[in-house]
Write an enzyme that holds these catalytic residues in place. Structure first.
Site, PDB file in Angstrom:
ATOM      1  N   LYS A   1      -8.007  -5.505  12.276  1.00 28.56           N
ATOM      2  CA  LYS A   1      -6.850  -4.830  12.881  1.00 28.56           C
ATOM      3  C   LYS A   1      -6.463  -5.452  14.227  1.00 28.56           C
ATOM      4  O   LYS A   1      -5.295  -5.450  14.606  1.00 28.56           O
ATOM      5  CB  LYS A   1      -7.140  -3.331  13.031  1.00 28.56           C
ATOM      6  CG  LYS A   1      -7.296  -2.607  11.686  1.00 28.56           C
ATOM      7  CD  LYS A   1      -6.016  -2.700  10.863  1.00 28.56           C
ATOM      8  CE  LYS A   1      -6.074  -1.908   9.583  1.00 28.56           C
ATOM      9  NZ  LYS A   1      -4.803  -1.940   8.843  1.00 28.56           N
TER      10      LYS A   1
ATOM     11  N   GLY B   1       0.831  -1.208   0.000  1.00 24.20           N
ATOM     12  CA  GLY B   1       0.000   0.000   0.000  1.00 24.20           C
ATOM     13  C   GLY B   1       0.863   1.254   0.000  1.00 24.20           C
ATOM     14  O   GLY B   1       0.482   2.293   0.536  1.00 24.20           O
TER      15      GLY B   1
ATOM     16  N   ALA C   1     -12.011  -5.819  13.678  1.00 25.41           N
ATOM     17  CA  ALA C   1     -11.671  -7.243  13.834  1.00 25.41           C
ATOM     18  C   ALA C   1     -10.398  -7.566  13.044  1.00 25.41           C
ATOM     19  O   ALA C   1      -9.514  -8.277  13.532  1.00 25.41           O
ATOM     20  CB  ALA C   1     -12.826  -8.120  13.365  1.00 25.41           C
TER      21      ALA C   1
ATOM     22  N   ASN D   1       1.221  -2.588   5.249  1.00 26.85           N
ATOM     23  CA  ASN D   1       0.464  -1.347   5.457  1.00 26.85           C
ATOM     24  C   ASN D   1      -0.845  -1.286   4.677  1.00 26.85           C
ATOM     25  O   ASN D   1      -1.757  -0.557   5.068  1.00 26.85           O
ATOM     26  CB  ASN D   1       1.384  -0.170   5.063  1.00 26.85           C
ATOM     27  CG  ASN D   1       0.610   1.107   4.837  1.00 26.85           C
ATOM     28  OD1 ASN D   1       0.254   1.819   5.784  1.00 26.85           O
ATOM     29  ND2 ASN D   1       0.326   1.414   3.569  1.00 26.85           N
TER      30      ASN D   1
ATOM     31  N   TYR E   1     -13.499  -3.917  10.135  1.00 23.13           N
ATOM     32  CA  TYR E   1     -12.173  -3.274  10.136  1.00 23.13           C
ATOM     33  C   TYR E   1     -11.465  -3.504  11.484  1.00 23.13           C
ATOM     34  O   TYR E   1     -10.296  -3.905  11.525  1.00 23.13           O
ATOM     35  CB  TYR E   1     -12.355  -1.782   9.847  1.00 23.13           C
ATOM     36  CG  TYR E   1     -11.091  -0.977   9.803  1.00 23.13           C
ATOM     37  CD1 TYR E   1     -10.268  -1.011   8.677  1.00 23.13           C
ATOM     38  CD2 TYR E   1     -10.721  -0.155  10.864  1.00 23.13           C
ATOM     39  CE1 TYR E   1      -9.101  -0.240   8.625  1.00 23.13           C
ATOM     40  CE2 TYR E   1      -9.570   0.613  10.813  1.00 23.13           C
ATOM     41  CZ  TYR E   1      -8.758   0.568   9.696  1.00 23.13           C
ATOM     42  OH  TYR E   1      -7.606   1.327   9.645  1.00 23.13           O
TER      43      TYR E   1
ATOM     44  N   ARG F   1       0.444   5.501  -1.889  1.00 21.02           N
ATOM     45  CA  ARG F   1      -0.094   6.773  -1.381  1.00 21.02           C
ATOM     46  C   ARG F   1      -0.265   6.708   0.137  1.00 21.02           C
ATOM     47  O   ARG F   1      -0.019   5.665   0.764  1.00 21.02           O
ATOM     48  CB  ARG F   1      -1.419   7.107  -2.068  1.00 21.02           C
ATOM     49  CG  ARG F   1      -2.563   6.237  -1.654  1.00 21.02           C
ATOM     50  CD  ARG F   1      -3.889   6.849  -2.100  1.00 21.02           C
ATOM     51  NE  ARG F   1      -4.949   6.293  -1.323  1.00 21.02           N
ATOM     52  CZ  ARG F   1      -6.093   5.837  -1.836  1.00 21.02           C
ATOM     53  NH1 ARG F   1      -6.311   5.897  -3.126  1.00 21.02           N
ATOM     54  NH2 ARG F   1      -7.010   5.354  -1.041  1.00 21.02           N
TER      55      ARG F   1
ATOM     56  N   SER G   1      -4.466  -0.516  13.911  1.00 24.11           N
ATOM     57  CA  SER G   1      -5.260   0.723  14.018  1.00 24.11           C
ATOM     58  C   SER G   1      -5.761   0.885  15.441  1.00 24.11           C
ATOM     59  O   SER G   1      -5.941  -0.111  16.165  1.00 24.11           O
ATOM     60  CB  SER G   1      -6.462   0.662  13.080  1.00 24.11           C
ATOM     61  OG  SER G   1      -7.381   1.688  13.385  1.00 24.11           O
TER      62      SER G   1
ATOM     63  N   ILE H   1      -5.254   9.718  11.070  1.00 20.37           N
ATOM     64  CA  ILE H   1      -4.171  10.251  10.242  1.00 20.37           C
ATOM     65  C   ILE H   1      -4.772  10.829   8.951  1.00 20.37           C
ATOM     66  O   ILE H   1      -5.638  10.193   8.338  1.00 20.37           O
ATOM     67  CB  ILE H   1      -3.147   9.138   9.870  1.00 20.37           C
ATOM     68  CG1 ILE H   1      -2.691   8.350  11.114  1.00 20.37           C
ATOM     69  CG2 ILE H   1      -1.953   9.726   9.118  1.00 20.37           C
ATOM     70  CD1 ILE H   1      -1.900   9.090  12.152  1.00 20.37           C
TER      71      ILE H   1
HETATM   72  P1  NAP Z   1      -4.961   4.852   1.824  1.00 15.51           P
HETATM   73  O1  NAP Z   1      -4.626   6.288   1.623  1.00 15.51           O
HETATM   74  O2  NAP Z   1      -6.287   4.352   1.383  1.00 15.51           O
HETATM   75  O3  NAP Z   1      -3.776   3.960   1.210  1.00 15.51           O
HETATM   76  C1  NAP Z   1      -3.826   2.580   1.248  1.00 15.51           C
HETATM   77  C2  NAP Z   1      -3.210   2.031  -0.013  1.00 15.51           C
HETATM   78  O4  NAP Z   1      -3.324   0.585   0.007  1.00 15.51           O
HETATM   79  C3  NAP Z   1      -3.959   2.499  -1.278  1.00 15.51           C
HETATM   80  O5  NAP Z   1      -3.075   2.790  -2.309  1.00 15.51           O
HETATM   81  C4  NAP Z   1      -4.817   1.301  -1.563  1.00 15.51           C
HETATM   82  O6  NAP Z   1      -5.315   1.217  -2.898  1.00 15.51           O
HETATM   83  C5  NAP Z   1      -3.856   0.181  -1.252  1.00 15.51           C
HETATM   84  N1  NAP Z   1      -4.529  -1.110  -1.219  1.00 15.51           N
HETATM   85  C6  NAP Z   1      -5.827  -1.362  -0.880  1.00 15.51           C
HETATM   86  N2  NAP Z   1      -6.110  -2.653  -1.083  1.00 15.51           N
HETATM   87  C7  NAP Z   1      -4.990  -3.237  -1.572  1.00 15.51           C
HETATM   88  C8  NAP Z   1      -4.679  -4.545  -2.003  1.00 15.51           C
HETATM   89  N3  NAP Z   1      -5.582  -5.527  -1.976  1.00 15.51           N
HETATM   90  N4  NAP Z   1      -3.445  -4.797  -2.471  1.00 15.51           N
HETATM   91  C9  NAP Z   1      -2.519  -3.810  -2.526  1.00 15.51           C
HETATM   92  N5  NAP Z   1      -2.753  -2.555  -2.148  1.00 15.51           N
HETATM   93  C10 NAP Z   1      -3.984  -2.254  -1.676  1.00 15.51           C
HETATM   94  O7  NAP Z   1      -4.902   4.476   3.384  1.00 15.51           O
HETATM   95  P2  NAP Z   1      -3.976   5.064   4.561  1.00 15.51           P
HETATM   96  O8  NAP Z   1      -4.806   6.003   5.345  1.00 15.51           O
HETATM   97  O9  NAP Z   1      -2.658   5.488   4.044  1.00 15.51           O
HETATM   98  O10 NAP Z   1      -3.838   3.743   5.447  1.00 15.51           O
HETATM   99  C11 NAP Z   1      -2.697   2.895   5.415  1.00 15.51           C
HETATM  100  C12 NAP Z   1      -2.840   1.847   6.516  1.00 15.51           C
HETATM  101  O11 NAP Z   1      -2.961   2.501   7.778  1.00 15.51           O
HETATM  102  C13 NAP Z   1      -4.096   0.980   6.361  1.00 15.51           C
HETATM  103  O12 NAP Z   1      -3.813  -0.338   6.747  1.00 15.51           O
HETATM  104  C14 NAP Z   1      -5.067   1.605   7.345  1.00 15.51           C
HETATM  105  O13 NAP Z   1      -6.029   0.699   7.789  1.00 15.51           O
HETATM  106  C15 NAP Z   1      -4.120   2.036   8.441  1.00 15.51           C
HETATM  107  N6  NAP Z   1      -4.646   3.104   9.281  1.00 15.51           N
HETATM  108  C16 NAP Z   1      -4.966   4.319   8.757  1.00 15.51           C
HETATM  109  C17 NAP Z   1      -5.470   5.309   9.604  1.00 15.51           C
HETATM  110  C18 NAP Z   1      -5.825   6.684   9.116  1.00 15.51           C
HETATM  111  O14 NAP Z   1      -6.336   7.482   9.918  1.00 15.51           O
HETATM  112  N7  NAP Z   1      -5.579   7.027   7.847  1.00 15.51           N
HETATM  113  C19 NAP Z   1      -5.649   5.034  10.961  1.00 15.51           C
HETATM  114  C20 NAP Z   1      -5.325   3.780  11.451  1.00 15.51           C
HETATM  115  C21 NAP Z   1      -4.810   2.816  10.616  1.00 15.51           C
HETATM  116  P3  NAP Z   1      -6.886   1.625  -3.160  1.00 15.51           P
HETATM  117  O15 NAP Z   1      -6.925   3.089  -3.255  1.00 15.51           O
HETATM  118  O16 NAP Z   1      -7.259   0.963  -4.439  1.00 15.51           O
HETATM  119  O17 NAP Z   1      -7.695   1.105  -1.983  1.00 15.51           O
END
Ligand code: NAP
Length: 241
Positions: free
Chosen positions: A153, A10, A151, A85, A149, A13, A136, A182
């Site tokens: 995490k 991931g 579950a 990630n 989600y 971005r 998370s 974030i």
């Molecule tokens: P994001 O901006 O949506 O980036 C996640 C990236 O992973 C996207 O490019 C996404 O592509 C890609 N992805 C999704 N499904 C995939 C798959 N099957 N195979 C390969 N890549 C895939 O999310 P983020 O906010 O940076 O989050 C990153 C991690 O941190 C995640 O695990 C999220 O649960 C965790 N997290 C985030 C927050 C927050 O507040 N942002 C808080 C706690 C935990 P698509 O665009 O196609 O989905």
């Protein structure tokens, strides 16, 4: 990080992009696995004087992951670190949550961690290494509308501790990071009222930046984290403590 090779899933971005760029800043070589295009990110990383390669990979598919991991080892000559990630949300109250919502989130968020870790650890056994799984705040305290989600995490945390126990003596450390709120595309869709409520509940009185998570991931994979394994580090401005 010099001469190390890290896979960031991931990484095209959001938080993953920040992690990939910061590890590269510190001298590490990077392989990005994502389903969206990450060629620009990889080009930007190469400008930092390290090697980088993008793999279009759906991390929820084991065979695809295994092929990409093997190619990383063939291309870079080794694999030192893995940052699991990639993740998605399909938030709904349980009463409206469909079976597909449950299955998809568990497959992308949790099975992917099994897939990537299983494929990578075979190579890491030769060199030792470090794995960081992005969990998370929802996985440690639960959240309305996020049963699937949360579950997935929480599952990541159990997985992290088990693999940390299994491979500690082989020089492989496994930790989790549990971010709070974030600022990324994932949280863009949250309505202003909810964001305002969350902001009020955060003792540090700011939302998190992807770099706040990247700094902790760097700490964990680098020699600074060399005596830490099986740990879950909260990066949430005090929202949960
Ligand atoms: P994001 O901006 O949506 O980036 C996640 C990236 O992973 C996207 O490019 C996404 O592509 C890609 N992805 C999704 N499904 C995939 C798959 N099957 N195979 C390969 N890549 C895939 O999310 P983020 O906010 O940076 O989050 C990153 C991690 O941190 C995640 O695990 C999220 O649960 C965790 N997290 C985030 C927050 C927050 O507040 N942002 C808080 C706690 C935990 P698509 O665009 O196609 O989905």
């Amino acid at each position: 990080m010099k001469d190390t090779v890290t896979i960031v899933t991931g990484g095209a971005r959001g938080i993953g992009e920040a992690i990939a760029k910061f590890l590269a800043e510190k001298g590490g070589n990077i392989a990005i696995f994502d389903i969206i295009d990450g060629y620009d990110v990889v080009e930007a990383i190469k400008q930092k004087g390290v090697e980088a390669k993008f793999y279009k990979v759906d991390v929820s598919e084991y065979k695809v992951v295994e092929g990409a991991v093997d190619d990383v080892v063939k291309t870079f000559g080794r694999l030192n670190n893995l940052v699991n990630n990639a993740g998605i949300t399909t938030d709904k109250l349980l009463i409206r949550m469909k079976e597909e919502d449950w299955d998809r989130v568990i497959k992308v968020n949790l099975k992917s961690v099994f897939n990537c870790t299983k494929a990578a650890i075979r190579h890491m056994l030769k060199t030792g290494g470090s794995i960081v799984n992005i969990s998370s705040i929802a996985g440690v305290m639960g959240n309305i509308g996020q049963a699937n989600y949360a579950a997935s995490k929480a599952g990541i945390i159990g997985f992290t501790k088990s693999i940390a126990r299994e491979y500690g003596e082989r020089g492989i450390r496994v930790n989790a990071v549990a971010p709070g709120f974030i600022k990324t595309q994932m949280t863009d869709t949250i309505d202003e009222k909810t964001k305002e409520e969350m902001f009020r509940a955060i003792p540090l009185k700011r939302l998190g930046e992807p770099m706040d998570v990247a700094h902790v991931v760097y700490f964990l994979v680098s020699e600074y984290g060399s005596y830490i394994t099986g740990e879950v580090i909260n990066v949430n401005g005090g929202l949960y403590m």
